[in-house]
Design an enzyme around this catalytic site. Structure first.
Site, mmCIF file in Angstrom:
data_model
loop_
_atom_site.group_PDB
_atom_site.id
_atom_site.type_symbol
_atom_site.label_atom_id
_atom_site.label_comp_id
_atom_site.label_asym_id
_atom_site.label_seq_id
_atom_site.Cartn_x
_atom_site.Cartn_y
_atom_site.Cartn_z
ATOM 1 N N GLU A 1 40.955 27.311 22.179
ATOM 2 C CA GLU A 1 42.411 27.221 22.219
ATOM 3 C C GLU A 1 43.044 28.377 22.989
ATOM 4 O O GLU A 1 44.016 28.198 23.696
ATOM 5 C CB GLU A 1 42.987 27.173 20.791
ATOM 6 C CG GLU A 1 42.555 25.946 19.989
ATOM 7 C CD GLU A 1 41.151 26.073 19.424
ATOM 8 O OE1 GLU A 1 40.622 27.200 19.425
ATOM 9 O OE2 GLU A 1 40.579 25.057 18.999
ATOM 10 N N PHE B 1 45.851 25.550 15.027
ATOM 11 C CA PHE B 1 45.067 26.176 16.090
ATOM 12 C C PHE B 1 45.840 26.288 17.391
ATOM 13 O O PHE B 1 45.505 27.098 18.247
ATOM 14 C CB PHE B 1 43.756 25.412 16.304
ATOM 15 C CG PHE B 1 43.004 25.167 15.023
ATOM 16 C CD1 PHE B 1 42.343 23.976 14.805
ATOM 17 C CD2 PHE B 1 42.974 26.129 14.015
ATOM 18 C CE1 PHE B 1 41.662 23.738 13.616
ATOM 19 C CE2 PHE B 1 42.304 25.902 12.821
ATOM 20 C CZ PHE B 1 41.645 24.699 12.620
#
Lengths: 280, 313
Positions: free
Chosen positions: B54, B79
């Protein structure tokens, strides 16, 4: 002295003058990348100093953003802005902050300073250029201490997977970080092997040799379809003995009257003389 | 044919790409879950899967932004915000780049993914990015509209999306306005303000209360930042009770916005907030979790019934 050597000395002089005026700075890591910057801007980067946002330019991302001063000294010596501006490093309201900011300084392509991010951004630029079917290059410099940050390795995986062959990454392996030797903080083991196993065509060279740097870049430019990395074996503080030999040279203070100030002034005078001699 | 929010979002992205090849959709190994795989099928070159990375997703999006691309990135809300926060803040916001962040299955909508995948603070975090925008659409129509509208705006924008939700209340081509509250339902007694999934709880509660003769007005706060201060202050004027409900912590979200406004306007009023008190998430189906955290329609009803005739504090 050839042109490259002279250019490097001019940039180094500008850099040291900056730190003297400012009173402190990330001098070790700035010095260790000067030869690389000299070669890149003299021989490999396409840019127009009067048009820093030239759409067809090559990009430079200083992922080890704390060495902004090295980049500024380079940019000033290549006509991006007046050398006089260098005196304003870190002053209130400056457009030359120690961690480079693309919104403040002409010629700075990306804001960096929070380590481990610039490299991912460089990957994104390169990926975008690939989508646009451009032939421009992206050059990105990381510190070996910076490689402690996991996000670097996320970026490396991405770069290798997508074979971003117009992105050349440089690791300034000066083997030191703020708190000491890299091998004592977080042993990098074999950086060359690491980068190779991550899918990079990797060259490990003497980062203190202008010619070797140039040759390595030329070599990598000839290869297609693979991620590319040059590991520069450098010395933190390269070119300035008292900095090279300092116990801690990540960031040093140069207060008027203290020993470092005097040594730095002497070094600047030395460079001044060297450059004067050359001219005659 | 009913579609879910994630499909509505994917379709909106596909429509955008048809008009603008600078739009690029980026996923972090959740394409099958977010349905961005539909985007990949339609326009492979305008799609990118960065893998379970991410932080790199945000960095790459920043780089693409520098080349004039318009990236929409996706992951679980937790996330897509909490995990890669410094990247969003520095490479995204501080460097003035253009990134639309889609965070799915926020708050209790994480259901069976449980506490590790739950975020009760994503809105707070994203509001704290200077000059950001934060949205929480309640239905498939509003979600699609937002996705398209954001393509014209430069900056860091966050949008909460509830993947499998098929809720639809707005007419197909409704036009909304960024920074404006939607008056979903007019009412006299109670002002009930909510966004996203909580709108469904608000509607349920309001319908039941109508039967008891309590008239509830519902404001849809899909635009959390910028927030429609003017409309909110106007609409609370004549009400006996103000209720906010959010699928988010009471800190830093809708409740925080309201408290600041009430203070700013020196308004002393009967106001109660429903939301997550200080705690982590857990697994459960949606109904169980809504009940557990007291942000379901029953809880809203109870709070209204208990507080409607109280004096102001």
């Amino acid at each position: 002295m050839n042109d490259l050597e002279r250019k490097e000395l001019e940039i180094r002089k500008s850099l040291l003058e900056m730190f003297l005026e400012c009173g402190s700075g990330h001098i070790g890591g700035s010095l260790s990348i000067l030869k690389l910057l000299t070669v890149l801007y003299s021989k490999h980067m396409k840019f127009d100093p009067t048009n820093p946002n030239l759409d067809t330019r090559d990009y430079f991302v200083l992922s080890k953003g704390h060495c902004g001063p090295a980049l500024y000294a380079t940019l000033a010596n290549f006509g991006f802005f007046d050398k006089a501006l260098l005196k304003t490093l870190n002053q209130n309201g400056t457009c030359l902050p120690s961690h480079c900011n693309r919104l403040l300084t002409p010629g700075v392509d990306m804001t960096a300073g929070s380590l481990g991010q610039g490299i991912g951004v460089a990957a994104g630029i390169a990926y975008g250029l690939k989508l646009e079917k451009r032939s421009q290059y992206v050059f990105c410099v990381l510190g070996d201490g910076e490689l402690n940050e996991g996000s670097c390795w996320e970026a490396f995986q991405f770069i290798a997977h997508h074979k971003l062959d117009k992105l050349i990454i440089f690791i300034d392996a000066n083997k030191r970080q703020l708190d000491g030797l890299t091998k004592d903080i977080l042993n990098p083991y074999d950086l060359n092997l690491k980068m190779q196993s991550f899918g990079f065509e990797t060259l490990a060279i003497n980062g203190d040799d202008l010619q070797e740097i140039d040759t390595a870049i030329c070599h990598l430019k000839e290869i297609d379809d693979v991620a590319k990395c040059i590991i520069l074996n450098t010395t933190k503080g390269q070119g300035v003995p008292f900095v090279e030999n300092a116990k801690s040279n990540h960031h040093m203070a140069f207060k008027r009257g203290n020993e470092e100030y005097i040594l730095l002034s002497k070094e600047i005078d030395l460079l001044h003389e060297k450059l004067k001699e050359e001219r005659q | 044919m009913t579609i879910d929010m994630r499909t509505s979002v994917a379709n909106a992205l596909i429509d955008l790409i048809a008009e603008n090849n600078k739009i690029i959709v980026i996923d972090a190994d959740l394409a099958n879950a977010s349905k961005t795989n539909l985007v990949q099928k339609a326009y492979n070159d305008s799609y990118l899967n960065v893998g379970i990375a991410e932080a790199n997703m945000i960095a790459v999006a920043s780089g693409l932004s520098l080349r004039g691309f318009i990236p929409y990135v996706h992951s679980f809300a937790a996330f897509a915000t909490r995990r890669c926060y410094d990247q969003i803040y520095i490479s995204g916001g501080f460097a003035q780049n253009n990134i639309k962040i889609i965070g799915t299955d926020f708050g209790v909508c994480a259901t069976y993914n449980g506490g590790t995948h739950t975020t009760f603070e994503d809105i707070a975090l994203m509001r704290m990015i200077p000059n950001s925008m934060v949205f929480e659409p309640c239905d498939t129509v509003q979600a699609a509209w937002l996705i398209k509208e954001l393509s014209t705006m430069h900056g860091i924008q966050y949008i909460r999306i509830n993947r499998k939700d098929t809720f639809s209340i707005y007419p197909p081509n409704k036009v909304f306005e960024i920074g404006k509250l939607e008056v979903l339902k007019q009412g006299k007694d109670v002002l009930l303000i909510a966004a996203g999934q909580s709108i469904q709880e608000a509607i349920k509660a309001s319908n039941e209360l109508e039967k008891e003769g309590i008239s509830v007005e519902i404001l849809d706060a899909f635009s959390l930042k910028p927030f429609d201060e003017k409309t909110f202050i106007e609409h609370i004027k004549d009400k006996k009770l103000i209720i906010s409900v959010e699928n988010h912590s009471l800190q830093g979200g809708l409740h925080a916005i309201i408290v600041a406004l009430l203070y700013k306007h020196k308004i002393n009023t009967n106001y109660k907030a429903l939301g997550i008190k200080e705690c982590y998430g857990e697994v459960g189906d949606l109904d169980y979790l809504l009940k557990l955290y007291k942000i379901d329609s029953e809880s809203i009803k109870t709070v209204i019934q208990e507080n409607l005739n109280k004096a102001t504090f």
